[in-house]
Design a protein around this motif. Structure first.
Motif, short mmCIF file in Angstrom:
data_model
loop_
_atom_site.label_atom_id
_atom_site.label_comp_id
_atom_site.label_asym_id
_atom_site.label_seq_id
_atom_site.Cartn_x
_atom_site.Cartn_y
_atom_site.Cartn_z
N LEU A 1 35.64 47.94 43.09
CA LEU A 1 36.22 46.82 42.97
C LEU A 1 35.15 46.19 41.82
O LEU A 1 33.93 46.29 42.01
CB LEU A 1 35.92 45.77 44.15
N VAL A 2 35.88 45.42 41.03
CA VAL A 2 34.77 44.84 39.76
C VAL A 2 35.35 43.42 39.67
O VAL A 2 36.44 43.10 39.03
CB VAL A 2 35.36 45.86 38.55
N GLU A 3 34.42 42.66 39.74
CA GLU A 3 34.42 41.29 39.60
C GLU A 3 34.25 40.80 38.12
O GLU A 3 33.52 41.33 37.37
CB GLU A 3 33.78 40.31 40.53
N SER A 4 34.98 39.58 37.93
CA SER A 4 34.40 38.97 36.42
C SER A 4 35.13 37.40 36.59
O SER A 4 35.78 37.04 37.50
CB SER A 4 35.38 39.71 35.21
N GLY A 5 34.35 36.70 35.39
CA GLY A 5 34.94 35.41 35.42
C GLY A 5 33.90 34.61 35.93
O GLY A 5 34.09 33.01 35.83
N GLY A 6 32.81 34.83 36.50
CA GLY A 6 31.65 34.00 36.71
C GLY A 6 30.91 33.32 35.42
O GLY A 6 31.28 33.68 34.31
N GLY A 7 30.10 32.58 35.83
CA GLY A 7 29.44 31.86 34.60
C GLY A 7 28.73 30.29 34.95
O GLY A 7 28.66 30.01 36.04
N LEU A 8 28.60 29.55 34.22
CA LEU A 8 27.90 28.22 34.33
C LEU A 8 28.94 27.29 34.03
O LEU A 8 29.44 27.23 33.09
CB LEU A 8 26.77 28.17 33.34
N VAL A 9 29.02 26.25 34.91
CA VAL A 9 29.89 25.09 34.80
C VAL A 9 29.34 23.75 35.60
O VAL A 9 28.24 23.87 36.35
CB VAL A 9 31.37 25.49 35.54
N GLN A 10 29.81 22.70 34.72
CA GLN A 10 29.20 21.42 35.49
C GLN A 10 29.83 21.09 36.58
O GLN A 10 31.13 21.57 36.86
CB GLN A 10 29.52 20.53 34.30
N SER B 1 36.03 23.83 36.78
CA SER B 1 36.72 24.97 37.56
C SER B 1 36.50 26.41 36.81
O SER B 1 35.65 26.46 35.60
CB SER B 1 38.20 24.60 37.13
N LEU B 2 36.40 27.38 37.41
CA LEU B 2 36.43 28.69 37.30
C LEU B 2 37.46 29.52 37.79
O LEU B 2 37.93 29.11 38.93
CB LEU B 2 35.07 29.21 37.58
N ARG B 3 37.95 30.58 37.36
CA ARG B 3 38.85 31.53 38.08
C ARG B 3 37.90 32.61 38.05
O ARG B 3 37.76 33.42 36.80
CB ARG B 3 40.14 31.66 37.61
N LEU B 4 37.86 33.34 39.20
CA LEU B 4 37.27 34.94 39.45
C LEU B 4 38.29 35.92 39.43
O LEU B 4 39.30 35.38 39.89
CB LEU B 4 36.38 34.75 40.56
N SER B 5 38.11 36.93 38.96
CA SER B 5 39.08 38.15 39.07
C SER B 5 38.40 39.39 39.66
O SER B 5 37.24 39.27 39.49
CB SER B 5 39.80 38.30 37.70
N CYS B 6 39.19 40.09 40.45
CA CYS B 6 38.47 41.13 41.03
C CYS B 6 39.49 42.30 40.80
O CYS B 6 40.69 42.37 41.28
CB CYS B 6 38.14 41.15 42.43
N ALA B 7 39.27 43.34 39.88
CA ALA B 7 40.09 44.21 39.61
C ALA B 7 39.69 45.46 40.70
O ALA B 7 38.78 45.94 40.71
CB ALA B 7 40.22 44.72 38.11
N ALA B 8 40.78 45.94 41.15
CA ALA B 8 40.77 47.37 42.10
C ALA B 8 41.31 48.47 41.49
O ALA B 8 42.18 48.62 40.77
CB ALA B 8 41.47 46.84 43.33
N GLY C 1 32.59 44.70 45.70
CA GLY C 1 32.24 44.73 44.16
C GLY C 1 30.91 44.48 44.21
O GLY C 1 29.96 44.33 45.24
N GLN C 2 30.44 44.30 43.06
CA GLN C 2 28.89 44.40 42.62
C GLN C 2 28.35 42.78 42.68
O GLN C 2 27.31 42.49 42.55
CB GLN C 2 28.47 45.13 41.18
N GLY C 3 29.58 41.92 42.46
CA GLY C 3 29.00 40.39 42.45
C GLY C 3 29.28 39.93 40.99
O GLY C 3 28.93 40.47 40.11
N THR C 4 29.40 38.70 41.11
CA THR C 4 29.49 37.70 39.87
C THR C 4 28.65 36.62 40.00
O THR C 4 29.21 35.68 41.25
CB THR C 4 31.04 37.74 39.10
N GLN C 5 28.02 36.25 39.20
CA GLN C 5 27.20 34.79 39.39
C GLN C 5 28.09 33.61 38.83
O GLN C 5 28.50 33.64 37.78
CB GLN C 5 25.84 34.84 38.78
#
Length: 121
Positions: free
Chosen positions: A4-13, A17-24, A112-116
């Protein structure tokens, strides 16, 4: 065994909104119940949301109900977490996880490894 690999994290006020994705990969994605969990600094890892492989039903921890949506696309082996109306308390490392049994907790089989995700006030 699924990877599992996550993506889409980040800094937001706050309020954003944010959308995280996880590809398997490496397994039959449709055989797994999928979940999102998070861990804030100095706190234990906690369940956020899950989606059933069988019914498509979704489950959420109380604090994110009405703000977060989990959904999956078996055609591209990906699970998503749409996060709206974000709050500073949502700041955490978000993990994608897979299990062969429906898990509304933290006892998942694969991680997965996690996304901040950082939400500023």
């Amino acid at each position: 065994q699924v990877q599992l690999v996550e993506s889409g994290g980040g800094l937001v006020q706050a309020g954003g909104s944010l959308r995280l994705s996880c590809a398997a990969s490496g397994g039959t994605f449709s055989m797994y119940h999928m979940g999102w969990l998070r861990q804030a600094p100095e706190k234990e890892r906690e369940f956020v949301a899950a989606t059933s492989r069988d019914t498509g039903n979704s489950y959420y921890t109380e604090s994110v109900k009405g703000r977060f949506t989990i959904f999956r696309d078996n055609a591209v082996n990906t699970v998503y977490l749409q996060m709206n109306a974000l709050k500073p308390d949502d700041t955490a490392v978000y993990y994608c996880a897979a299990s062969k049994t429906l898990e509304i907790g933290t006892a998942y089989d694969f991680w997965g490894q996690g996304t901040q995700v950082t939400v500023s006030s």
